[in-house]
Design a protein around this motif. Sequence first.
Motif, PDB file in Angstrom:
ATOM      1  N   PHE A  82      34.886  33.368  30.843  1.00  0.00           N
ATOM      2  CA  PHE A  82      34.966  33.534  32.432  1.00  0.00           C
ATOM      3  C   PHE A  82      36.178  35.571  32.186  1.00  0.00           C
ATOM      4  O   PHE A  82      36.159  35.256  30.810  1.00  0.00           O
ATOM      5  CB  PHE A  82      36.184  33.202  32.599  1.00  0.00           C
ATOM      6  CG  PHE A  82      37.519  33.000  32.880  1.00  0.00           C
ATOM      7  CD1 PHE A  82      38.607  33.885  33.748  1.00  0.00           C
ATOM      8  CD2 PHE A  82      37.889  32.017  31.768  1.00  0.00           C
ATOM      9  CE1 PHE A  82      40.068  33.738  33.266  1.00  0.00           C
ATOM     10  CE2 PHE A  82      39.856  31.910  31.945  1.00  0.00           C
ATOM     11  CZ  PHE A  82      40.014  32.658  32.154  1.00  0.00           C
ATOM     12  N   GLY A  83      35.318  36.188  32.925  1.00  0.00           N
ATOM     13  CA  GLY A  83      36.528  37.193  32.317  1.00  0.00           C
ATOM     14  C   GLY A  83      36.993  37.690  33.840  1.00  0.00           C
ATOM     15  O   GLY A  83      36.946  36.621  34.588  1.00  0.00           O
ATOM     16  N   ALA A  84      37.171  39.380  33.374  1.00  0.00           N
ATOM     17  CA  ALA A  84      38.611  40.140  34.762  1.00  0.00           C
ATOM     18  C   ALA A  84      37.846  40.834  35.632  1.00  0.00           C
ATOM     19  O   ALA A  84      36.372  41.292  35.647  1.00  0.00           O
ATOM     20  CB  ALA A  84      39.827  40.585  34.623  1.00  0.00           C
ATOM     21  N   PRO A  85      37.127  40.500  37.635  1.00  0.00           N
ATOM     22  CA  PRO A  85      36.962  41.348  38.412  1.00  0.00           C
ATOM     23  C   PRO A  85      36.831  43.237  37.997  1.00  0.00           C
ATOM     24  O   PRO A  85      37.892  43.288  37.226  1.00  0.00           O
ATOM     25  CB  PRO A  85      37.443  41.167  40.050  1.00  0.00           C
ATOM     26  CG  PRO A  85      38.285  39.654  39.480  1.00  0.00           C
ATOM     27  CD  PRO A  85      39.112  39.469  37.681  1.00  0.00           C
ATOM     28  N   PRO A  86      35.823  42.883  38.250  1.00  0.00           N
ATOM     29  CA  PRO A  86      35.393  44.611  38.127  1.00  0.00           C
ATOM     30  C   PRO A  86      37.024  45.303  38.766  1.00  0.00           C
ATOM     31  O   PRO A  86      37.071  46.647  38.002  1.00  0.00           O
ATOM     32  CB  PRO A  86      34.210  45.032  38.469  1.00  0.00           C
ATOM     33  CG  PRO A  86      33.408  44.115  38.455  1.00  0.00           C
ATOM     34  CD  PRO A  86      34.559  42.796  38.870  1.00  0.00           C
ATOM     35  N   ALA A  87      37.319  45.144  39.423  1.00  0.00           N
ATOM     36  CA  ALA A  87      38.321  45.881  40.191  1.00  0.00           C
ATOM     37  C   ALA A  87      39.744  46.060  39.080  1.00  0.00           C
ATOM     38  O   ALA A  87      40.147  46.906  38.893  1.00  0.00           O
ATOM     39  CB  ALA A  87      38.895  45.444  41.462  1.00  0.00           C
ATOM     40  N   ALA A  88      39.616  45.068  38.524  1.00  0.00           N
ATOM     41  CA  ALA A  88      40.840  44.624  37.678  1.00  0.00           C
ATOM     42  C   ALA A  88      40.614  45.403  36.250  1.00  0.00           C
ATOM     43  O   ALA A  88      41.396  45.883  36.197  1.00  0.00           O
ATOM     44  CB  ALA A  88      40.998  43.480  37.781  1.00  0.00           C
ATOM     45  N   ALA A  89      39.439  45.657  35.955  1.00  0.00           N
ATOM     46  CA  ALA A  89      38.812  46.318  34.890  1.00  0.00           C
ATOM     47  C   ALA A  89      39.257  47.531  34.360  1.00  0.00           C
ATOM     48  O   ALA A  89      39.687  48.654  33.920  1.00  0.00           O
ATOM     49  CB  ALA A  89      37.712  45.632  34.177  1.00  0.00           C
ATOM     50  N   ALA A  90      38.791  48.479  36.457  1.00  0.00           N
ATOM     51  CA  ALA A  90      38.676  49.839  36.419  1.00  0.00           C
ATOM     52  C   ALA A  90      40.301  50.067  36.353  1.00  0.00           C
ATOM     53  O   ALA A  90      40.669  50.983  36.031  1.00  0.00           O
ATOM     54  CB  ALA A  90      38.000  49.507  37.898  1.00  0.00           C
ATOM     55  N   ALA A  91      41.779  49.399  36.907  1.00  0.00           N
ATOM     56  CA  ALA A  91      42.854  49.422  36.474  1.00  0.00           C
ATOM     57  C   ALA A  91      43.064  49.730  35.846  1.00  0.00           C
ATOM     58  O   ALA A  91      43.723  50.283  35.461  1.00  0.00           O
ATOM     59  CB  ALA A  91      43.628  48.145  37.972  1.00  0.00           C
ATOM     60  N   MET A  92      42.813  49.029  34.170  1.00  0.00           N
ATOM     61  CA  MET A  92      43.270  48.764  33.171  1.00  0.00           C
ATOM     62  C   MET A  92      41.817  50.025  32.596  1.00  0.00           C
ATOM     63  O   MET A  92      43.172  50.846  32.060  1.00  0.00           O
ATOM     64  CB  MET A  92      42.443  47.808  32.497  1.00  0.00           C
ATOM     65  CG  MET A  92      43.590  46.249  33.338  1.00  0.00           C
ATOM     66  SD  MET A  92      44.998  46.432  32.989  1.00  0.00           S
ATOM     67  CE  MET A  92      45.489  44.424  33.270  1.00  0.00           C
ATOM     68  N   ALA A  93      41.152  49.873  32.941  1.00  0.00           N
ATOM     69  CA  ALA A  93      40.834  51.337  32.370  1.00  0.00           C
ATOM     70  C   ALA A  93      40.794  52.694  32.438  1.00  0.00           C
ATOM     71  O   ALA A  93      41.755  54.255  31.755  1.00  0.00           O
ATOM     72  CB  ALA A  93      38.949  51.604  32.790  1.00  0.00           C
ATOM     73  N   ALA A  94      41.819  53.112  33.904  1.00  0.00           N
ATOM     74  CA  ALA A  94      42.457  54.069  34.554  1.00  0.00           C
ATOM     75  C   ALA A  94      43.487  54.516  33.726  1.00  0.00           C
ATOM     76  O   ALA A  94      43.866  55.561  32.901  1.00  0.00           O
ATOM     77  CB  ALA A  94      42.547  54.208  35.395  1.00  0.00           C
ATOM     78  N   ALA A  95      44.328  53.413  33.401  1.00  0.00           N
ATOM     79  CA  ALA A  95      45.634  53.239  32.837  1.00  0.00           C
ATOM     80  C   ALA A  95      45.346  54.366  31.600  1.00  0.00           C
ATOM     81  O   ALA A  95      46.075  54.408  30.385  1.00  0.00           O
ATOM     82  CB  ALA A  95      46.268  52.212  32.677  1.00  0.00           C
ATOM     83  N   MET A  96      44.382  52.990  31.078  1.00  0.00           N
ATOM     84  CA  MET A  96      43.920  53.957  29.290  1.00  0.00           C
ATOM     85  C   MET A  96      44.032  54.960  29.062  1.00  0.00           C
ATOM     86  O   MET A  96      43.580  55.737  28.005  1.00  0.00           O
ATOM     87  CB  MET A  96      43.022  52.355  28.590  1.00  0.00           C
ATOM     88  CG  MET A  96      43.387  51.149  28.516  1.00  0.00           C
ATOM     89  SD  MET A  96      41.998  50.028  28.140  1.00  0.00           S
ATOM     90  CE  MET A  96      42.654  48.716  28.023  1.00  0.00           C
TER      91      MET A  96
END
Length: 545
Positions: free
Chosen positions: A182-196
């Motif tokens: 399983f993966g993490a929801p797109p909204a969670a990935a978006a928060a991580m992407a923004a931080a990176m």
Amino acid sequence: MIASGFSAPPLPALLLIGFFLYVETHFRIGRLPSRYFRRQPEILFDIPHRVAPGADLPLLLIIKDADRYPVELNDISVDIKQEGKILSTTRLPLGDERVDQPLWWRRFPLIVRGFEGEVTVEPMLTGRCSGRALEVRVDNYPTLSHAPLNCRLDRDQLPGAERWLYGDLHYHSHLTSDQVEFGAPPAAAAAMAAAMGLDFFAVTDHSYDLDDRWDDYLHNDEELAKWKWLQDFVREWNGGGRHPLIIPGEELSAGNSRGGNVHFLLYNEPSFFPGWGDSAEKWLQTKPQWTIRKVLDQLSPQALAFAGHAESAPPRLQRLFLGRDHWRAADYEHPRLDGVQMWNRLRDPAFSRGLAAWQKLLLAGRRPVLIGGNDAHGDFGRWRQISLPFVSLKEKEEHLFGQVRTGIIRPAGTATLPDLLHSLRAGRCLVTSGPSLWLELITETGPPCTPGDTCTGAPRKLHIAADSTPAFGPLARVTLCIGDLQRKKETRRPLPIGPAGSMNLTLDEPARELPGQGYLRLEVSSDREGTPFHCFSNPIYLAWR
């Protein structure tokens, strides 16, 4: 991420998957014991492996299968350390919140302004499960280390960020959810992407997961609720002007020229393509539902199609029981194929083979666009996987979201989804794990040519730049690669990189001995204390005589 489920396909298929994919912690065979079975939901913390300057550090908490094992959350404490010294301690009260959903997640922003360099993050959750006290450090997976998570608080933006938009083009969300992963929801990935410091990413869940029911991954949903949810989510996200941009996608299982199952990365395709030949959902039924040619023949005009991890050869047992294969030379011939994902994680053993295959295609006069991604299943700071089924798990800092990035030439204004798709199709991009580059060909007539352009004027001068930062180490090599279509040969021309320890290079040199029909591309490498990082441009095509 490690997965959990409660029903399974036929036992041989599950055992095969268990060796090579992601762990299922609750499944057992009859009364046989499992060392990592626990009557708790999966609970894990994750953080991005890198945080851009000025950004908060997002701490992600994911709880899966709490509908079977509900929990109460008391509080979270987080220590951020550097070289063993505590930089900050944060307590996050949760007020005995009850969690009883199949998938629950929350992001907690940690203030890290004023700190920089390599740090460790040590989160601990307290609560109750089944009436007993619960304490989770980093995760609750048995046999794993529960060691602190690592993160680099970078003082610099990604190299070349003023010229390039960076993103990850191969990511699996919570829609890829079955008996093993399983993966993490797109909204969670978006928060991580923004931080990176990423500007975009693509959600590319498996075709054989996107057509499943929300509550049962072993039964298909004729209404395609999961696939439709993704289309609606991405449309609303991008339509609201949010950052980063999200590209809707699908990782489709299809048949290659030998009848084996290979993976397609389809972007912005408005129709769903079913494909479950290598899913193990139907034991020993491995025949692909589509061939590569039929997919490309029916692809919508606005869609893009890339060969997914094209030269990664599957293990022998997967070939035997799941019918998996890799892309073959004949599979690249269709003119509707936009490009190839030859880089699939930071230390991809198939990457050198993929580069050679891409070079061969270029010398044959083809123009496949090179892209990169990580195939992350919600893994932002740590990747967890089965080591020995029912006995042990393993963890690495591999397959992490955003480690391998695709860079797209930054447009003049605010980028939109059509901008990204147009630039990808045109090859106006690079792939990198660290440094950046710029390649420009000035001609006797017309504007300068950059990657993806076709140069029809007589070449006059080359403008070359390479950039790195301390996070990726000084420049180690810069190589100009010149492809001659008539001679079917690529010549590598090493370029001077300046004094030892140089982070930046700018060169202007005469455009000498360039073929009339061919291409130019640039490779840059850097080295941080023995760890190499690489960057590859797509070609400038030569057609000036």
